[in-house]
Motif scaffolding. Structure first.
Motif, mmCIF file in Angstrom:
data_model
loop_
_atom_site.group_PDB
_atom_site.id
_atom_site.type_symbol
_atom_site.label_atom_id
_atom_site.label_comp_id
_atom_site.label_asym_id
_atom_site.label_seq_id
_atom_site.Cartn_x
_atom_site.Cartn_y
_atom_site.Cartn_z
ATOM 1 N N TRP A 64 -4.181 -7.118 -4.582
ATOM 2 C CA TRP A 64 -3.100 -6.145 -4.445
ATOM 3 C C TRP A 64 -2.523 -5.757 -5.811
ATOM 4 O O TRP A 64 -2.059 -4.622 -5.977
ATOM 5 N N GLN A 65 -2.560 -6.670 -6.770
ATOM 6 C CA GLN A 65 -2.025 -6.358 -8.098
ATOM 7 C C GLN A 65 -2.789 -5.198 -8.738
ATOM 8 O O GLN A 65 -2.186 -4.291 -9.329
ATOM 9 N N PHE A 66 -4.123 -5.236 -8.608
ATOM 10 C CA PHE A 66 -4.946 -4.164 -9.173
ATOM 11 C C PHE A 66 -4.686 -2.843 -8.453
ATOM 12 O O PHE A 66 -4.605 -1.784 -9.087
ATOM 13 N N MET A 67 -4.559 -2.898 -7.128
ATOM 14 C CA MET A 67 -4.306 -1.678 -6.358
ATOM 15 C C MET A 67 -3.001 -1.020 -6.790
ATOM 16 O O MET A 67 -2.951 0.184 -7.065
ATOM 17 N N LEU A 68 -1.938 -1.820 -6.865
ATOM 18 C CA LEU A 68 -0.624 -1.274 -7.200
ATOM 19 C C LEU A 68 -0.604 -0.719 -8.621
ATOM 20 O O LEU A 68 -0.128 0.396 -8.869
ATOM 21 N N LYS A 69 -1.160 -1.491 -9.561
ATOM 22 C CA LYS A 69 -1.149 -1.081 -10.962
ATOM 23 C C LYS A 69 -1.992 0.183 -11.168
ATOM 24 O O LYS A 69 -1.544 1.137 -11.818
ATOM 25 N N SER A 70 -3.202 0.197 -10.608
ATOM 26 C CA SER A 70 -4.095 1.348 -10.811
ATOM 27 C C SER A 70 -3.559 2.603 -10.137
ATOM 28 O O SER A 70 -3.640 3.705 -10.701
ATOM 29 N N ALA A 71 -2.968 2.475 -8.942
ATOM 30 C CA ALA A 71 -2.423 3.640 -8.238
ATOM 31 C C ALA A 71 -1.260 4.251 -8.999
ATOM 32 O O ALA A 71 -1.134 5.480 -9.089
ATOM 33 N N TRP A 72 -0.394 3.421 -9.560
ATOM 34 C CA TRP A 72 0.744 3.942 -10.324
ATOM 35 C C TRP A 72 0.296 4.558 -11.643
ATOM 36 O O TRP A 72 0.843 5.585 -12.071
ATOM 37 N N ILE A 73 -0.699 3.950 -12.287
ATOM 38 C CA ILE A 73 -1.215 4.537 -13.533
ATOM 39 C C ILE A 73 -1.817 5.908 -13.258
ATOM 40 O O ILE A 73 -1.546 6.884 -13.978
ATOM 41 N N VAL A 74 -2.622 5.997 -12.191
ATOM 42 C CA VAL A 74 -3.222 7.282 -11.830
ATOM 43 C C VAL A 74 -2.144 8.303 -11.484
ATOM 44 O O VAL A 74 -2.211 9.473 -11.894
ATOM 45 N N GLY A 85 -6.061 12.724 -8.665
ATOM 46 C CA GLY A 85 -5.169 11.601 -8.384
ATOM 47 C C GLY A 85 -4.974 11.401 -6.889
ATOM 48 O O GLY A 85 -4.930 10.264 -6.396
ATOM 49 N N PHE A 86 -4.891 12.505 -6.154
ATOM 50 C CA PHE A 86 -4.756 12.421 -4.698
ATOM 51 C C PHE A 86 -5.994 11.784 -4.079
ATOM 52 O O PHE A 86 -5.878 10.972 -3.142
ATOM 53 N N LEU A 87 -7.181 12.123 -4.577
ATOM 54 C CA LEU A 87 -8.404 11.518 -4.059
ATOM 55 C C LEU A 87 -8.395 10.007 -4.254
ATOM 56 O O LEU A 87 -8.899 9.257 -3.410
ATOM 57 N N PHE A 88 -7.825 9.558 -5.366
ATOM 58 C CA PHE A 88 -7.776 8.116 -5.630
ATOM 59 C C PHE A 88 -6.929 7.400 -4.579
ATOM 60 O O PHE A 88 -7.352 6.391 -4.008
ATOM 61 N N VAL A 89 -5.724 7.913 -4.310
ATOM 62 C CA VAL A 89 -4.853 7.234 -3.342
ATOM 63 C C VAL A 89 -5.274 7.525 -1.904
ATOM 64 O O VAL A 89 -4.859 6.804 -0.984
ATOM 65 N N LEU A 90 -6.098 8.554 -1.686
ATOM 66 C CA LEU A 90 -6.579 8.840 -0.343
ATOM 67 C C LEU A 90 -7.389 7.664 0.201
ATOM 68 O O LEU A 90 -7.388 7.408 1.409
ATOM 69 N N GLN A 122 0.831 -1.206 0.000
ATOM 70 C CA GLN A 122 0.000 0.000 0.000
ATOM 71 C C GLN A 122 0.868 1.260 0.000
ATOM 72 O O GLN A 122 0.560 2.232 -0.699
ATOM 73 N N VAL A 123 1.943 1.241 0.787
ATOM 74 C CA VAL A 123 2.868 2.385 0.802
ATOM 75 C C VAL A 123 3.474 2.588 -0.582
ATOM 76 O O VAL A 123 3.568 3.713 -1.085
ATOM 77 N N MET A 124 3.877 1.488 -1.218
ATOM 78 C CA MET A 124 4.445 1.576 -2.564
ATOM 79 C C MET A 124 3.421 2.093 -3.566
ATOM 80 O O MET A 124 3.777 2.775 -4.538
ATOM 81 N N ALA A 125 2.146 1.799 -3.332
ATOM 82 C CA ALA A 125 1.098 2.210 -4.264
ATOM 83 C C ALA A 125 0.809 3.700 -4.183
ATOM 84 O O ALA A 125 0.711 4.389 -5.199
ATOM 85 N N TYR A 126 0.675 4.235 -2.946
ATOM 86 C CA TYR A 126 0.244 5.630 -2.836
ATOM 87 C C TYR A 126 1.383 6.643 -2.799
ATOM 88 O O TYR A 126 1.187 7.827 -3.074
ATOM 89 N N GLU A 127 2.600 6.198 -2.485
ATOM 90 C CA GLU A 127 3.689 7.155 -2.282
ATOM 91 C C GLU A 127 4.018 7.994 -3.529
ATOM 92 O O GLU A 127 4.251 9.208 -3.403
#
Length: 295
Positions: free
Chosen positions: A270-280, A175-180, A125-130
């Motif tokens: 987790w794969q979807f979370m990481l991929k979607s957060a980085w794309i956003v 984008g911030f709202l997405f990772v929030l 999660q940290v890797m996704a939103y950072e």
């Protein structure tokens, strides 16, 4: 003087954030219950729960777990103190990330397989939103250089702007709202630790935590929520004093949106979370920063 302001801000944050965070957590439960057709617990139920945890004995597998959690709570308070005292937004981001790392180490120190799985998911999660959070801080600096006297990471610098930064970094805000949703530990991204009992057989990253240690985790989450909503409101603050009221209203509306998302979306992998957060992050943050660079 800046260090003195940070110390005063940290002390004020340590007093007020748990109170406001507790009320927000109680409101979260009430609204969620209404959405599900239930009456829900009292508004102060989170306080009753934490008080009960404080009264219980600690049952831990080692003596370091509580120390790591205490460090995580302290760094959360420092991050809030830096931000709300008008300090450096980027430094606040770094300090709250340090808090997350101590929380992860606390779970790993137990050597419990369930806690280690939760810690691994927390790290994901940290890797996704950072990346998006760092883009937010950089975009804030670039925006203040366009609509203010100078570019600054200072949250107090927003009070000198001719217009709110949302006017030219609205894509970063989306984008911030997405990772929030990830940072607030809301479904569909509550992979490491869920506030909903029906989603957990064991309690993820906090499986081996109990008593006062678990109480500190809950208080830390309350303080995190206030800090993250403060970041949200920063997008809408400028030299007009009434903008602070606008920022508070927007932050509350965003929190209601997060509650609605939490109650209407199932947990993802987790794969979807990481991929979607980085794309956003690279679309919303990268594009917006690239545009700012040419203005």
């Amino acid at each position: 003087m800046s260090l003195l302001f940070v110390l005063i801000g940290t002390l004020a944050f340590a007093i007020l954030a748990p109170i406001l965070g507790c009320l927000l957590a109680g409101l979260d439960r009430k609204i969620s219950a209404r959405m599900q057709g239930r009456v829900g617990p009292p508004l102060l139920q989170p306080y009753y729960d934490v008080r009960k945890l404080i009264e219980k004995d600690n049952v831990s597998v080692n003596s370091t777990e509580g120390t790591y959690v205490t460090c995580a709570l302290v760094f959360t308070l420092i991050a809030g103190g830096i931000f709300f005292s008008g300090g450096n937004l980027l430094m606040s981001v770094f300090v709250i990330t340090l808090s997350a790392l101590f929380f992860i180490v606390a779970a790993y120190s137990t050597r419990s397989p369930y806690a280690e799985i939760g810690a691994g998911r927390e790290m994901l999660q940290v890797m996704a939103y950072e990346p998006m959070i760092l883009f937010m801080a950089v975009a804030f600096f670039m925006s203040t250089s366009l609509i203010g006297p100078i570019g600054t990471f200072s949250s107090a610098g927003a009070l000198l702007l001719d217009a709110p930064v949302i006017t030219n970094i609205w894509l970063v805000f989306l984008g911030f709202l997405f990772v929030l949703t990830i940072k607030l530990r809301k479904s569909p991204f509550d992979l490491s630790y869920s506030h909903h009992a029906h989603q957990e057989i064991v309690k993820g990253i906090t499986t081996e935590m109990s008593g006062k240690t678990l109480a500190k985790v809950e208080v830390m989450h309350w303080c995190e929520n206030i800090l993250f909503l403060g970041w949200t409101g920063l997008f809408f603050v400028w030299s007009n004093p009434l903008s602070i009221l606008l920022a508070v209203v927007v932050a509350l509306l965003v929190y209601f949106l997060e509650i609605w998302i939490d109650n209407n979306f199932a947990r993802v992998k987790w794969q979807f979370m990481l991929k979607s957060a980085w794309i956003v992050a690279f679309v919303a943050g990268g594009v917006n920063i690239a545009v700012l660079a040419y203005l």
